[in-house]
Motif scaffolding. Structure first.
Motif, PDB file in Angstrom:
ATOM      1  N   CYS A 127     -46.480 -73.444  76.878  1.00 27.61           N
ATOM      2  CA  CYS A 127     -47.145 -72.998  75.928  1.00 27.61           C
ATOM      3  C   CYS A 127     -47.875 -73.950  75.064  1.00 27.61           C
ATOM      4  O   CYS A 127     -47.607 -75.149  75.087  1.00 27.61           O
ATOM      5  N   HIS A 138     -51.538 -69.669  69.784  1.00 26.62           N
ATOM      6  CA  HIS A 138     -50.683 -69.770  70.585  1.00 26.62           C
ATOM      7  C   HIS A 138     -51.114 -69.360  72.042  1.00 26.62           C
ATOM      8  O   HIS A 138     -51.384 -68.068  72.138  1.00 26.62           O
ATOM      9  N   HIS A 142     -43.631 -66.115  71.825  1.00 27.82           N
ATOM     10  CA  HIS A 142     -42.691 -67.149  70.848  1.00 27.82           C
ATOM     11  C   HIS A 142     -43.237 -66.721  69.365  1.00 27.82           C
ATOM     12  O   HIS A 142     -44.462 -66.534  69.246  1.00 27.82           O
ATOM     13  N   CYS A 175     -46.093 -65.232  76.843  1.00 31.73           N
ATOM     14  CA  CYS A 175     -45.057 -65.809  75.992  1.00 31.73           C
ATOM     15  C   CYS A 175     -45.154 -65.401  74.703  1.00 31.73           C
ATOM     16  O   CYS A 175     -46.277 -65.435  74.353  1.00 31.73           O
ATOM     17  N   PHE A 198     -49.835 -74.503  71.468  1.00 35.92           N
ATOM     18  CA  PHE A 198     -50.018 -74.399  70.157  1.00 35.92           C
ATOM     19  C   PHE A 198     -50.979 -75.164  69.406  1.00 35.92           C
ATOM     20  O   PHE A 198     -51.302 -76.301  69.422  1.00 35.92           O
TER      21      PHE A 198
HETATM   22 ZN    ZN Z   1     -44.686 -70.017  73.746  1.00 37.99          ZN
END
Ligand code: ZN
Ligand code: ZN
Lengths: 178, 259
Positions: free
Chosen positions: B240, B197, B158, B156, B242
């Motif tokens: 995800c 992340h 992001h 991912c 973080f």
């Molecule tokens: Zn993500």
């Protein structure tokens, strides 16, 4: 590698005393050394993320305060703290120290004030220490702590009121102030 | 300027933060008013005394030596120094998660363990993490995606541009049971705040524990790991993770994710 390290040390060495003094306002001498060592190591590991030309002092003090002092603060309970008197207005002369008070406190006045500072809440003390001891401008403090300049000023004001009141209390206890 | 005004300016005056005009006003008042003059003078002397009281506090030689030694030790993990090396970096080291047994009885990794792992990888980079600073245009994003795809990692990406972050480094975290490879990215602001992340295929994660929350309608879990605030977010494809350095930072990142 060695060059990078030398460059890093050139930036850090002149700030080491300052880092230690600031750390020392929050923890005892041994813990302050550990805190400074940890801060410098973190800064070294993150050096790739430091953008040359930006304020290194603000950057490394931010690491000291964010990852060190605030972490310690979150682990320890706040001592019971004096509430700021909402009535306190700048025109009340009784709220200020006068030369006679300084004379009575004598040559140790600096040490008394340093001890009184321990009673000031950490959030206010951070700002006070960076300003009075480190001579940072309001803008630099705002950068370091990532708070607006208005907040810097109001925290400084509150820190100084508390500090004066602690010293005045001390003076009253000693009986040379009514 | 009267006494009240003058005393209101006491701090910025002593801190040399007053505009020239206001500074003059204060000085004018101090010339006329002995009471304020005394208050200001006392304050000045108090500050001098406080400064003098810490003058003797200095970093010891021992501390300097300890620090010098600590930063002279070779780093176990290194950064490949430029974006150009992204394409050239054919090999990416992966490291085993040996600190924890990351899998629960269900065969899925616990959310809390992922939070630990991600927090550990916030200050220690995965082996051979690649520096991708400057990779924030769309072309670079495509090459980042390809970079992970070529390595069989469901990543991912992001991006937290809305919160002022840019990509700093990417890497891969491989778990000890080789059930999956997790993508790892580090994003940072110009002034050096960092967010780590990681992303893990959704079917591998057991979302449990921590503080339950909802971010933009998706399930989240919030964990504190010492100073670090870690939160997991279940998206349709991956979970995800973080890692942020303060609660405020976590809020900031969540707000950006909702945009
Ligand atoms: Zn993500
Ligand atoms: Zn006056």
């Amino acid at each position: 590698m060695a060059d990078r390290r030398e460059e890093f040390e050139k930036l850090v060495w002149p700030l080491l005393d300052s880092l230690l003094r600031v750390a020392r306002r929050f923890v005892d001498a041994a813990a302050a050394e550990d805190l400074v060592q940890d801060t410098v190591l973190r800064a070294w590991r993150k050096m790739d993320l430091y953008r040359p030309g930006t304020n290194f002092k603000a950057w490394i003090f931010r690491i000291l305060i964010n990852s060190g002092i605030n972490a310690i603060r979150s682990r320890t309970r706040h001592p019971s703290l004096r509430q700021l008197n909402p009535e306190a207005t700048p025109d009340q002369e009784a709220r200020y120290l006068r030369t006679a008070d300084l004379a009575q406190l004598g040559e140790w006045v600096g040490d008394e004030a340093k001890a009184a500072l321990e009673k000031v809440p950490a959030e206010l003390k951070q700002v006070f220490v960076l300003s009075t001891f480190e001579g940072m401008t309001y803008r630099e403090i705002s950068e370091t702590l990532e708070i607006p300049i208005g907040t810097v000023m109001s925290r400084l004001f509150r820190a100084r009121v508390l500090l004066r009141e602690e010293l005045l209390d001390y003076a009253r206890e000693r009986g040379f102030r009514k | 300027m009267n006494c009240t005004d003058a005393r209101r300016h006491l701090d910025p005056f002593q801190d040399n933060e007053l505009e020239v005009a206001a500074n003059l006003e204060v000085l004018k008042h101090l010339n006329l008013c002995p009471t304020c003059a005394e208050i200001f003078e006392t304050e000045r002397r108090l500050r001098e005394a406080m400064k003098a009281s810490i003058a003797s506090e200095r970093a010891s030689e021992n501390l300097r030596r300890r620090i010098h030694e600590a930063i002279s030790r070779p780093r176990a993990r290194r950064w490949i120094p430029s974006l150009a090396s992204l394409a050239a970096a054919l090999m990416v080291g992966t490291i085993a998660l040996v600190l924890w047994n990351p899998f629960s009885a269900s065969g899925r990794v616990e959310a809390a363990v992922l939070a630990d792992t991600a927090a550990a990888y916030h200050s220690v980079l995965p082996a051979d993490a690649v520096d991708v600073s400057g990779a924030d245009d769309s072309k670079a994003m495509v090459s980042l995606e390809n970079w992970f795809r070529e390595r069989g990692v469901c990543a991912c990406l992001h991006d937290l541009k809305a919160a002022g972050y840019a990509f700093g480094a990417v890497g891969i975290v491989e778990d000890v049971n080789a059930k999956g490879k997790y993508s790892w990215t580090l994003q940072r602001t110009p002034d050096g705040r960092c967010v780590t992340h990681m992303s893990v295929p959704q079917h591998l994660v057991h979302m449990a524990g921590g503080q339950v929350m909802s971010i933009g309608g998706m399930e989240g879990r919030f964990f504190e790991r010492g100073n670090l605030k870690v939160f997991l977010l279940r998206t349709p494809r991956v979970v995800c993770v973080f890692v942020t350095e303060s609660a405020r930072e976590a809020d900031h990142v969540m707000a950006a994710l909702m945009r």
